[in-house]
Design a protein around this motif. Structure first.
Motif, mmCIF file in Angstrom:
data_model
loop_
_atom_site.group_PDB
_atom_site.id
_atom_site.type_symbol
_atom_site.label_atom_id
_atom_site.label_comp_id
_atom_site.label_asym_id
_atom_site.label_seq_id
_atom_site.Cartn_x
_atom_site.Cartn_y
_atom_site.Cartn_z
ATOM 1 N N SER A 97 0.814 -1.213 0.000
ATOM 2 C CA SER A 97 0.000 0.000 0.000
ATOM 3 C C SER A 97 0.846 1.262 0.000
ATOM 4 O O SER A 97 0.329 2.358 -0.151
ATOM 5 C CB SER A 97 -0.886 0.020 1.244
ATOM 6 N N GLN A 98 2.127 1.106 0.175
ATOM 7 C CA GLN A 98 3.012 2.273 0.288
ATOM 8 C C GLN A 98 2.573 3.206 1.402
ATOM 9 O O GLN A 98 2.725 4.431 1.298
ATOM 10 C CB GLN A 98 3.073 3.030 -1.045
ATOM 11 N N GLY A 99 1.989 2.612 2.427
ATOM 12 C CA GLY A 99 1.574 3.418 3.563
ATOM 13 C C GLY A 99 2.184 2.853 4.831
ATOM 14 O O GLY A 99 3.076 2.007 4.774
ATOM 15 N N VAL A 100 1.706 3.305 5.956
ATOM 16 C CA VAL A 100 2.175 2.792 7.224
ATOM 17 C C VAL A 100 1.206 1.714 7.682
ATOM 18 O O VAL A 100 0.003 1.955 7.717
ATOM 19 C CB VAL A 100 2.224 3.902 8.286
ATOM 20 N N SER A 101 1.724 0.568 8.024
ATOM 21 C CA SER A 101 0.828 -0.508 8.438
ATOM 22 C C SER A 101 0.857 -0.666 9.949
ATOM 23 O O SER A 101 1.824 -0.298 10.603
ATOM 24 C CB SER A 101 1.258 -1.819 7.794
ATOM 25 N N VAL A 102 -0.211 -1.215 10.464
ATOM 26 C CA VAL A 102 -0.273 -1.454 11.904
ATOM 27 C C VAL A 102 -1.120 -2.693 12.161
ATOM 28 O O VAL A 102 -2.143 -2.903 11.526
ATOM 29 C CB VAL A 102 -0.862 -0.220 12.630
ATOM 30 N N ILE A 103 -0.643 -3.524 13.064
ATOM 31 C CA ILE A 103 -1.388 -4.723 13.429
ATOM 32 C C ILE A 103 -1.310 -4.952 14.920
ATOM 33 O O ILE A 103 -0.244 -4.817 15.509
ATOM 34 C CB ILE A 103 -0.800 -5.985 12.768
ATOM 35 N N THR A 104 -2.424 -5.290 15.519
ATOM 36 C CA THR A 104 -2.369 -5.738 16.905
ATOM 37 C C THR A 104 -2.448 -7.252 16.907
ATOM 38 O O THR A 104 -3.164 -7.845 16.106
ATOM 39 C CB THR A 104 -3.543 -5.203 17.735
ATOM 40 N N ALA A 105 -1.694 -7.845 17.809
ATOM 41 C CA ALA A 105 -1.722 -9.297 17.922
ATOM 42 C C ALA A 105 -3.119 -9.733 18.346
ATOM 43 O O ALA A 105 -3.833 -8.987 19.010
ATOM 44 C CB ALA A 105 -0.692 -9.760 18.941
ATOM 45 N N PRO A 106 -3.506 -10.935 17.966
ATOM 46 C CA PRO A 106 -4.842 -11.401 18.344
ATOM 47 C C PRO A 106 -4.973 -11.479 19.860
ATOM 48 O O PRO A 106 -4.044 -11.881 20.543
ATOM 49 C CB PRO A 106 -4.949 -12.774 17.702
ATOM 50 N N HIS A 107 -6.102 -11.091 20.326
ATOM 51 C CA HIS A 107 -6.293 -10.967 21.759
ATOM 52 C C HIS A 107 -7.677 -11.504 22.085
ATOM 53 O O HIS A 107 -8.637 -11.223 21.385
ATOM 54 C CB HIS A 107 -6.193 -9.487 22.133
#
Lengths: 345, 345
Positions: A120-130
């Motif tokens: 995406s040429q953007g900033v990615s963010v992921i939270t771990a599954p909780h």
DNA sequence: AATTAGCACTCTCGATTTGAGAGTGCTATT
DNA sequence: AATAGCACTCTCAAATCGAGAGTGCTAATT
């Protein structure tokens, strides 16, 4: 809301497409040339005037081309959202990368962040599954040096928490193992919020450890912790709208302050179900720092067991046509992976 | 190298101090005023000409003030390095934060990164402590669903590696535990590179798991993995030398590409012993992207057991007087913590 | 012999000006 | 309804300018 004529619709989409590509205001002249429209610039101008009136476009200056407003982007997104599929070739490349990576959550998160950022040429963010409601699965106690003990807690859903404890006095590995066995029997499968209603164990060591487990569990679920993975922070710096670095700095700051970020993700996805996408445009009035940005967010995981959030941040004129299907596809992939690795009961 | 007169030395230090604060070239006039020098600007100019001749200063334009060269910064650093102590008050604040944080490595790393970034107003980076020569300590196998097994490996030194395995067929927790017990007996205390010389276990499950352990161990030590923690990425964006965002982007990119970063840290600290500081100025000709930057790097941990690297990146005119003692102090603190949590033999 | 005053000279930086070009909106026309 | 034509507006880059900051050198001073 006033209806758009068919021609206005397509025109609006073209204007946005052009602006996303060129980063410059779209002008009647250019549009005709670029898209071989069978209309004269003058006609386009009239339509543009109408669209501006309706709030979909905006003029940076009295006599410049048009730029989409947030409302315009919203319309654009709502139009392209349903029929956006990632090309099969790309799907395969991505899925391939996952399947040949080492099979642990940490690796997957890092990989997913990297793929999202890159595509995406953007900033990615992921939270771990909780897990919304953690249930205890297993505890391990490993003697280290002297009074130090490594405690590993495993929860149903696959979450793992490890911590080093310092006991009041040294304890042998044997006694620790026995304690662990007893506690495992006692707690197996129990929902975390039921812990307080347990009978106190007779063995003082068991009792101590139980208290420590309880502490850990509380801290973990309270702080809504769990790592946040990001990637591609520098991607966004090359975008022209962030030339005056201050704007970029404030946006990226959100990504460094994990707690704010967590809040942002949580608040934006409360009503989103697994697989559903959410597109925040221009901070939606809520996030001053993201006035110039958009985010594509999705939830993934297995509802009721373990879920996480992932998303991409980019300038408002990011390539939604690429980002949206990518986010959707990766969310699906991660959901499958989570599903495959659920720690049974 | 030609000797500096006493006056030249102090003058050089003052010029650098001024430039670090103001970010502008230092001029003879301003220096006299600011530091109440008992000399006339003309004299200063003569000395500055001499220092320029010797390579410690540089003129951005024919008739501008002077700016330190990399050589100048090096001199500055070598002078202030020995007697740089963090004020006691700050020491206490920092140490306090560590002691009231949750006692696990992950928290400590995050905290240390945050403190470093905040104190130095730069970008901080820390690698988790890593054993040069891992020795096996303990393995846990926890059955999850069906053929999925959670494996937790613990090494002497406190390193932990967890991974989800997929076996050929389902296995009961009981059998897993027995396998774990046998493998623990077999491998306890063994240096990782001796694994290949082991006799093959008779039980096929033992054998399979052993292979998987071996794989994991190899991957872990080869890729020289272990997480890298950073913080403060946005700090550096506000610095005037990074106004044209391209320069900043390239520098920050190094911090996103973890493998390059790892290499950078490794290469710059090979000859540094624990507690020793290393100051890279202007990329030292090696790192083109860091031409405008400096890094203060230190190693911490317990030599021969588990060591890590930590550092701060900032513009070349970062506040060395703050950064150097902070890095040194935090390195010391972490060394103590590592020492306290060494997993015994 | 070291320091300094004085001065001519250089170069940057911000403000101002200017002209070309891009683009629009409106009106009259097809 | 669509368009050609035109006057008008505004931006942007380049050019110009003058003030100010700072230096280097020479000659005078201590």
């Amino acid at each position: 809301m006033i209806e758009l004529t068919e021609r206005q619709k397509t025109l609006l989409l073209l204007i946005i497409r052009d602006h996303i590509e060129s980063a410059k205001p779209a002008s009647s002249q250019k549009l005709v040339e670029k898209f071989h429209l069978d209309l004269s610039p003058a006609t386009i101008r009239n339509e543009m005037a109408a669209l501006t009136e309706m709030g979909y476009l905006r003029q940076p200056h009295t006599s410049a081309g048009r730029v989409p407003t947030e409302e315009g982007y919203r319309y654009f997104v709502s139009q392209m959202m349903p029929n956006a599929e990632l090309p099969e070739a790309v799907q395969h490349t991505i899925s391939h990368q996952f399947h040949q990576s080492r099979a642990d959550m940490d690796q997957w998160m890092t990989l997913a962040a990297s793929i999202l950022a890159h595509q995406s040429q953007g900033v990615s963010v992921i939270t771990a599954p909780h897990a919304e409601q953690s249930r205890f699965k297993h505890v391990e106690l490993i003697s280290t040096q002297g009074r130090q003990v490594l405690m590993v807690l495993v929860f149903v859903g696959g979450e793992v928490s490890q911590q080093i404890l310092t006991l009041a006095e040294p304890v042998t590995q044997e006694r620790l193992s026995q304690t662990a066995t007893r506690l495992n029997a006692l707690l197996a499968g129990l929902a975390v919020d039921k812990f307080s209603s347990l009978a106190t164990p007779s063995d003082p060591l068991d009792q101590d450890i139980l208290t420590l487990i309880l502490q850990d569990v509380r801290r973990t679920s309270e702080s809504n912790s769990g790592e946040i993975y990001t990637d591609g922070l520098t991607n966004v710096l090359s975008e022209p709208e962030f030339a005056e670095s201050d704007e970029a700095r404030r946006a990226l700051k959100i990504f460094e302050e994990r707690s704010t970020l967590r809040d942002l993700l949580a608040r934006s996805t409360t009503n989103t179900n697994i697989g559903g996408l959410q597109v925040l445009i221009g901070g939606e009035g809520e996030w001053e720092e993201l006035r110039q940005c958009s985010m594509v967010i999705a939830r993934y995981g297995v509802s009721g067991i373990a879920t996480g959030t992932l998303g991409v941040l980019g300038p408002m004129r990011m390539s939604y046509t690429k980002t949206i299907p990518t986010v959707r596809y990766v969310a699906g992939l991660l959901s499958n992976l989570v599903n495959d690795t659920i720690v049974g009961e």
